[in-house]
Design an enzyme around this catalytic site. Structure first.
Site, PDB file in Angstrom:
ATOM      1  CG  HIS A  23      -4.413  -7.515   0.416  1.00 16.37           C
ATOM      2  ND1 HIS A  23      -4.492  -6.603  -0.615  1.00 16.37           N
ATOM      3  CD2 HIS A  23      -3.407  -7.092   1.226  1.00 16.37           C
ATOM      4  CE1 HIS A  23      -3.565  -5.672  -0.433  1.00 16.37           C
ATOM      5  NE2 HIS A  23      -2.899  -5.939   0.672  1.00 16.37           N
TER       6      HIS A  23
ATOM      7  CE1 TYR B 294      -8.348  -6.080   1.392  1.00 18.41           C
ATOM      8  CE2 TYR B 294      -6.558  -6.655   2.890  1.00 18.41           C
ATOM      9  CZ  TYR B 294      -7.103  -5.824   1.920  1.00 18.41           C
ATOM     10  OH  TYR B 294      -6.392  -4.742   1.478  1.00 18.41           O
ATOM     11  CD  GLU B 295      -7.479  -7.290  -3.009  1.00 19.42           C
ATOM     12  OE1 GLU B 295      -7.822  -6.784  -4.084  1.00 19.42           O
ATOM     13  OE2 GLU B 295      -6.286  -7.506  -2.720  1.00 19.42           O
TER      14      GLU B 295
ATOM     15  CG  ASN C 235      -2.195   2.205  11.732  1.00 20.92           C
ATOM     16  OD1 ASN C 235      -2.018   1.848  10.564  1.00 20.92           O
ATOM     17  ND2 ASN C 235      -2.619   1.377  12.666  1.00 20.92           N
TER      18      ASN C 235
ATOM     19  CG  MET D  34      -5.066  -6.778   7.195  1.00 19.91           C
ATOM     20  SD  MET D  34      -6.433  -5.777   6.636  1.00 19.91           S
ATOM     21  CE  MET D  34      -6.770  -4.806   8.128  1.00 19.91           C
ATOM     22  CB  SER D  35      -0.293  -8.263   2.945  1.00 20.69           C
ATOM     23  OG  SER D  35       0.726  -7.449   3.490  1.00 20.69           O
TER      24      SER D  35
ATOM     25  CB  ALA E  65       0.836  -0.463   5.157  1.00 13.73           C
TER      26      ALA E  65
ATOM     27  CG  HIS F 220      -7.152   2.124   3.271  1.00 14.89           C
ATOM     28  ND1 HIS F 220      -6.190   1.185   3.560  1.00 14.89           N
ATOM     29  CD2 HIS F 220      -7.046   2.357   1.937  1.00 14.89           C
ATOM     30  CE1 HIS F 220      -5.535   0.872   2.445  1.00 14.89           C
ATOM     31  NE2 HIS F 220      -6.036   1.571   1.448  1.00 14.89           N
TER      32      HIS F 220
ATOM     33  CB  SER G 168      -0.864   0.070   1.270  1.00 15.36           C
ATOM     34  OG  SER G 168      -1.659  -1.064   1.406  1.00 15.36           O
TER      35      SER G 168
ATOM     36  CG  HIS H 197      -2.415  -2.441  -3.388  1.00  6.85           C
ATOM     37  ND1 HIS H 197      -1.352  -3.291  -3.236  1.00  6.85           N
ATOM     38  CD2 HIS H 197      -2.811  -2.116  -2.148  1.00  6.85           C
ATOM     39  CE1 HIS H 197      -1.127  -3.479  -1.955  1.00  6.85           C
ATOM     40  NE2 HIS H 197      -1.995  -2.783  -1.267  1.00  6.85           N
TER      41      HIS H 197
HETATM   42  N1  HPA Z   1      -3.887  -3.444  11.288  1.00  5.71           N
HETATM   43  C1  HPA Z   1      -3.829  -4.290  10.243  1.00  5.71           C
HETATM   44  N2  HPA Z   1      -3.309  -3.970   9.073  1.00  5.71           N
HETATM   45  C2  HPA Z   1      -2.809  -2.747   8.935  1.00  5.71           C
HETATM   46  C3  HPA Z   1      -2.850  -1.793   9.977  1.00  5.71           C
HETATM   47  C4  HPA Z   1      -3.417  -2.172  11.219  1.00  5.71           C
HETATM   48  O1  HPA Z   1      -3.480  -1.401  12.186  1.00  5.71           O
HETATM   49  N3  HPA Z   1      -2.278  -0.660   9.487  1.00  5.71           N
HETATM   50  C5  HPA Z   1      -1.905  -0.917   8.212  1.00  5.71           C
HETATM   51  N4  HPA Z   1      -2.219  -2.176   7.868  1.00  5.71           N
END
Ligand code: HPA
Length: 274
Positions: free
Chosen positions: A83, A85-86, A235, A211-212, A113, A247, A30, A61
């Site tokens: 991903h 989740y997609e 974050n 998540m990747s 990320a 996001h 990302s 992306h």
């Molecule tokens: N959690 C999961 N995936 C992420 C986060 C998060 O806080 N930040 C960026 N990708």
């Protein structure tokens, strides 16, 4: 059609484009797309042109495979990934690794990320992933094993190559960048974690959550490809601060992080011994 026949077809297509076989591949997560800008003599192949190659639907992306060179090495850059989740299967998520592995890459730089669970990793900082926890509830190697790719029960005790971590630390020092180190824990997403899940992650030894990456790194290890994992903390994870997660915030911090990661990867590729 068997999964590996689809991989063969994608290989034939890339072969027809007349590109030299890459030695090293980079997956840009990302907001990290800019690393591709420094490739010399780039040959750009949009994902939709490659048979069976999965296309990213996540914002931030892009969908391009770029083959070129950097620091005298032949490099394949994936601008964008898909991903779990997609809604893609794990076989689809790891399809690009199977193709690039079959093309002969020896090394993979996987970026992402993440949310920082460890409060010492401030948003905007970059960390080398030293190990991971697969908490996605599945594994990309489930199913019939393709013995040509790797063995049934691959070792994961050095999933992130120790020499590569040291090379990344040297590259960061040379660029004047601080490089953190941490354990990455992968959730399926797409919802961000709850504060209770983040407390669990911390108790289990995670420094970062995302998540990747874990599917691709698992497939790469299966194929004997050495991995460097770089994570940009975009974050603090849920409950580490009282702020809500968006996001948009992830993408904003990532565009700043992108420059550090680009410089780091460029120097790493330049100096690493494969
Ligand atoms: N959690 C999961 N995936 C992420 C986060 C998060 O806080 N930040 C960026 N990708």
């Amino acid at each position: 059609m068997y999964h590996w026949d689809k991989v063969e077809e994608a290989l034939r297509y890339i072969g027809k484009r007349g590109c030299a076989s890459p030695e090293i591949a980079v997956i840009l997560g990302s907001g990290l797309g800019r690393v591709a800008d420094v490739l010399e003599r780039p040959e750009i192949i949009p994902y939709e042109e490659i048979p069976y190659w999965p296309r990213s639907t996540a914002p931030g992306h892009e969908g391009k495979l770029i083959l070129g060179s950097m620091g005298g090495k032949r490099v394949a850059v994936m601008q964008g990934r898909v991903h779990y989740y997609e809604g893609y299967t794990m076989a689809e998520v790891t399809f690009p690794i199977r193709v690039l592995g079959s093309l002969g890459i020896k090394a993979l730089v996987a970026t992402n990320a993440s949310g920082a669970v460890n409060p010492d990793i401030r948003p905007g900082s970059v960390a080398a992933i030293v190990d991971h926890i697969n908490f996605m509830g599945t594994n990309p190697l489930i199913g019939v094993n393709n013995d040509k790719w790797g063995e049934r029960f691959p070792d994961m005790s050095a999933a992130y190559d120790g020499e590569f971590i040291r090379a990344a630390e040297k590259a960061a020092a040379a660029e004047g960048l601080e490089l953190k180190k941490g354990v990455y824990m992968a959730f399926s997403g797409p919802s961000f974690e709850t504060p209770a899940e983040i407390r669990m992650a911390r108790a289990m030894g995670a420094d970062l959550v995302g998540m990747s990456t874990v599917p691709e790194v698992t497939a790469a290890n299966h194929m004997g490809i050495r991995v460097l994992g770089l994570s940009c903390a975009s974050n603090y994870a849920a409950g580490i601060t009282s702020e809500k997660l968006t996001h948009r915030e992830v993408l904003e911090v990532m565009s700043r992080c992108g420059e550090s990661v680009a410089a780091l990867i460029e120097r790493f590729i330049d100096e690493v011994r494969l």
